[in-house]
Design a protein around this motif. Structure first.
Motif, short mmCIF file in Angstrom:
data_model
loop_
_atom_site.label_atom_id
_atom_site.label_comp_id
_atom_site.label_asym_id
_atom_site.label_seq_id
_atom_site.Cartn_x
_atom_site.Cartn_y
_atom_site.Cartn_z
N HIS A 285 0.83 -1.21 0.00
CA HIS A 285 0.00 0.00 0.00
C HIS A 285 0.87 1.26 0.00
O HIS A 285 0.68 2.17 0.81
N SER A 286 1.79 1.34 -0.94
CA SER A 286 2.73 2.46 -0.96
C SER A 286 2.05 3.80 -1.21
O SER A 286 2.60 4.85 -0.83
N ASN A 287 0.88 3.81 -1.85
CA ASN A 287 0.19 5.07 -2.10
C ASN A 287 -0.64 5.56 -0.91
O ASN A 287 -1.17 6.67 -0.94
N ALA A 288 -0.70 4.75 0.15
CA ALA A 288 -1.57 5.10 1.28
C ALA A 288 -1.03 6.26 2.09
O ALA A 288 -1.79 7.05 2.64
N ASN A 380 12.21 13.00 -10.01
CA ASN A 380 11.71 12.61 -8.68
C ASN A 380 10.87 13.72 -8.06
O ASN A 380 9.84 13.47 -7.43
N GLU A 381 11.33 14.97 -8.25
CA GLU A 381 10.60 16.10 -7.69
C GLU A 381 9.24 16.26 -8.37
O GLU A 381 8.21 16.45 -7.70
N VAL A 382 9.24 16.23 -9.71
CA VAL A 382 7.99 16.42 -10.45
C VAL A 382 7.00 15.29 -10.15
O VAL A 382 5.79 15.52 -10.01
N GLN A 383 7.53 14.06 -10.02
CA GLN A 383 6.66 12.90 -9.72
C GLN A 383 6.36 12.79 -8.23
O GLN A 383 5.62 11.88 -7.82
N ASN A 384 6.91 13.70 -7.44
CA ASN A 384 6.68 13.71 -5.99
C ASN A 384 7.07 12.38 -5.34
O ASN A 384 6.44 11.93 -4.40
N THR A 387 6.46 6.10 -5.96
CA THR A 387 7.23 4.92 -6.36
C THR A 387 6.58 4.17 -7.52
O THR A 387 7.26 3.70 -8.43
N ILE A 388 5.26 4.05 -7.50
CA ILE A 388 4.57 3.31 -8.57
C ILE A 388 4.74 4.03 -9.91
O ILE A 388 5.01 3.41 -10.94
N GLN A 389 4.57 5.35 -9.90
CA GLN A 389 4.74 6.11 -11.13
C GLN A 389 6.17 6.01 -11.66
O GLN A 389 6.40 5.90 -12.87
N LEU A 390 7.13 6.03 -10.75
CA LEU A 390 8.53 5.92 -11.17
C LEU A 390 8.80 4.55 -11.79
O LEU A 390 9.57 4.43 -12.75
N CYS A 391 8.18 3.50 -11.26
CA CYS A 391 8.34 2.16 -11.84
C CYS A 391 7.70 2.09 -13.22
O CYS A 391 8.24 1.44 -14.13
N PHE A 454 9.12 13.67 -18.97
CA PHE A 454 9.90 12.54 -18.48
C PHE A 454 9.50 11.23 -19.16
O PHE A 454 10.32 10.32 -19.28
N TRP A 455 8.25 11.15 -19.62
CA TRP A 455 7.88 10.01 -20.46
C TRP A 455 8.65 10.08 -21.79
O TRP A 455 9.17 9.08 -22.28
N LEU A 456 8.73 11.29 -22.34
CA LEU A 456 9.49 11.48 -23.58
C LEU A 456 10.97 11.21 -23.35
O LEU A 456 11.64 10.60 -24.20
N TYR A 457 11.48 11.65 -22.20
CA TYR A 457 12.89 11.42 -21.87
C TYR A 457 13.20 9.92 -21.83
O TYR A 457 14.23 9.48 -22.36
N GLN A 458 12.34 9.14 -21.20
CA GLN A 458 12.59 7.70 -21.11
C GLN A 458 12.64 7.07 -22.50
O GLN A 458 13.48 6.18 -22.76
#
Length: 606
Positions: A285-288, A380-384, A387-391, A454-458
């Motif tokens: 429950h990392s988003n909790a 990391n800053e923009v995605q706050n 963890t799930i979004q970063l994955c 960052f999607w474009l960057y990836q």
């Protein structure tokens, strides 16, 4: 074709496998006497040499040798029965890299570290670090610089030690074990009050990961050169059926194939592992809450360490312990390394093409690695720190990387393009990446300020930049060791969105390195490379701290200029054909030095 010399060329690893190959023997061994015949020189007496050991071409009086040397062509790689590469060994090599690509210590650990720093800094935005109040991004960059400065010393020692005997596989096992232990250690560091411990784990993790990667990568030239196809090409070359250029072309293409396939398969293997990681995050429950997100990052790092452990075991078991060089006459394991490093530092100035590439390659690698760190901190800053979004971003990057590696391999094979050509294309892509980030200093509309960027960057990083970690090291092997032997485990960075600062140089490095001196020049190259690698993060950290606004995009000014200048050096000052001539002259000088040591020892015998 088995080599038969007992005093083989120090650059030929197979010669070290033969009986009586100890250069410190007293020359009274019957096998040695029977296997070698004498010839005379006006000023010294030598013994008949294997063709690979023929004296330097400019040796005075060479034409007066009583027993003419066999001038038949001999392939640069001697094959010894029992060390031929098997398909299972190659696949074990590939699977190790799935675990050692940096998902834990160089993908999730940097995010966990920056996340704890951000929470600990609070609204003030600064923390005491290294004797000064610094911003979060500045601390991350400075930690990278500290790590690389320590790596300079470690590579200085361990790089030369790995050149002799069978040390390298055991160094790899130890470093892998330490790295995995650090990964599990993150389970105890997931709250802001422990950010100092996080700094320690991050810095030490960087160090051991770099070492583990480097010594794993060092095995790939030996794998390539002991494949059945290279043995067949060597037999054709020795029979006069193909030219040396033909042999080198097959050699280079096989190295490109193994290195690129390693990257390709690792990317394919990581995708399901990251997907499982996302499932783990939902399970905890990392988003909790923020605390759950912190814990989720630590669990991801441990999960990455667990599968690294499982995937490393086959390689540790199946790798054939191909020996390195014999010790130079009169030297022990300590003095031999120091002696070689000294000689490398002196002789590298004669390898002008290698030196030019060293400068361009390492500074371009430094720019790329610092760029990745800067972009990742912004992401990391923009995605706050979600963890799930970063994955999810990581999966996109891995898919793009897999496609990019495949396309680059296909294009190279389809049009038979050289390693330098492929590297040039990647270098231009790096400059474009830095220039785009620099635009973000002037405007908030573009330049890594929004999630879509960052999607474009990836995608861009995976398709166009990741091949750097393959072609850059092959080039060093062409420039330094195309005429010499095995290849150095130069540091390369795992790819997608990683903080790792391997300074990727997998394929291009192999084009610039003398056979059998790979670990020696690997040490020298990495010392210079690490010196440059901590320059980028430290300067970038200073730029951020010096600006009143603490603009985290400001380092892109420096990085764009550094990338452009480094690319210019590689483009205009590196000539691979000229490099091959320099390598021949370099190896002649090495043979003189070694035989000089042998003569000195003989003159001291009663």
């Amino acid at each position: 074709m088995a080599a038969h010399s007992v005093y083989g060329d120090p650059g030929d690893e197979s010669q070290a496998l033969l009986p009586n190959a100890d250069c410190n023997d007293d020359r009274r061994d019957e096998d040695t006497v029977n296997d070698r015949s004498s010839f005379k020189h006006p000023t010294m007496t030598l013994t008949r040499l294997h063709p690979l050991e023929r004296p330097p071409h400019d040796l005075e009086g060479h034409e007066q040798l009583e027993d003419p040397l066999d001038e038949r062509p001999v392939a640069p790689d001697q094959f010894v029965e029992g060390y031929e590469t098997s398909k299972w060994e190659v696949w074990a090599y590939y699977t190790y890299y799935i675990g050692n690509t940096g998902l834990g210590l160089f993908q999730f650990a940097p995010t966990a570290f920056q996340n704890l720093l951000s929470q600990a800094a609070g609204d003030a935005g600064v923390l005491p670090f290294a004797g000064s109040q610094r911003t979060v991004n500045s601390i991350v960059l400075l930690s990278n610089g500290i790590s690389f400065s320590i790596q300079v010393l470690l590579f200085l020692v361990l790089g030369s030690f790995a050149d002799f005997g069978t040390w390298r596989p055991y160094i790899l096992i130890v470093q892998t074990a330490i790295a995995i232990a650090i990964g599990f250690g993150w389970l105890g560091v997931h709250s802001p009050d422990k950010w100092e411990y996080g700094a320690g784990l991050y810095i030490v993790g960087l160090i051991v990961f770099q070492l583990a990667y480097a010594y794993w990568f060092a095995a790939f030239p030996g794998l390539a050169r002991n494949t059945p196809i290279l043995r067949e090409q060597a037999e054709k070359y020795n029979a006069g059926e193909i030219s040396r250029e033909d042999y080198d072309t097959v050699d280079s293409m096989k190295r490109n194939e193994i290195c690129n396939m390693g990257l390709y398969i690792s990317g394919m293997g990581e995708i399901p592992l990251v997907a499982i990681g996302i499932g783990i995050l939902y399970g905890v429950h990392s988003n909790a809450s923020t605390a759950n997100n912190n814990w989720g990052l630590s669990v991801l790092i441990a999960w990455s360490s667990a599968f690294w452990l499982v995937l490393a075991i086959p390689w540790f078991i199946l790798e054939k312990r191909r020996p390195g060089q014999p010790l130079p006459p009169g030297k022990n394991i300590v003095t031999a390394g120091l002696w070689q490093i000294y000689r490398a530092a002196v002789q590298v100035w004669r390898l002008k093409q290698s030196l030019a590439y060293l400068i361009g390659f390492f500074f371009l690698g430094d720019s790329l690695n610092t760029t990745v760190t800067v972009v990742t901190t912004l992401q990391n800053e923009v995605q706050n720190y979600n963890t799930i979004q970063l994955c999810e971003l990581l999966i996109v990057g891995l898919v793009a990387q897999t496609i990019g590696i495949y396309v680059f391999m296909h294009v190279q094979r389809r049009w038979n393009l050289g390693t330098k050509t492929m590297l040039n294309a990647v270098a231009i892509s790096i400059i474009i990446l830095d220039a785009y980030g620099m635009v973000g200093v002037w405007t908030q509309k573009v330049g890594f300020h929004h999630r879509w960027e960052f999607w474009l960057y990836q995608v861009w990083y995976g398709l166009m930049v990741c091949p750097w970690y393959s072609y850059s090291q092959t080039m060093v092997r062409v420039l330094l060791f195309q005429r010499a032997g095995r290849f150095p485990p130069l540091q390369t960075s795992p790819r997608t969105n990683s903080h790792s600062n391997h300074g990727g140089h997998t394929l291009q490095i192999s084009e610039v390195t003398p056979r059998g001196k790979e670990f020696l020049f690997f040490s020298l190259f990495n010392i210079v490379g690490k010196a440059s690698s901590f320059v980028g993060p430290i300067i970038s950290s200073a730029i951020i701290d010096a600006m009143p606004s603490h603009n985290n995009s400001a380092p892109f000014y420096f990085l764009t200029a550094l990338s452009a200048v480094s690319f210019g050096v590689i483009l205009f000052f590196v000539d691979l054909k000229e490099s091959r001539k320099e390598q021949e002259e370099f190896l002649d000088e090495e043979r003189r030095a070694r035989r000089g040591l042998e003569r000195n020892l003989r003159s001291k015998d009663p």
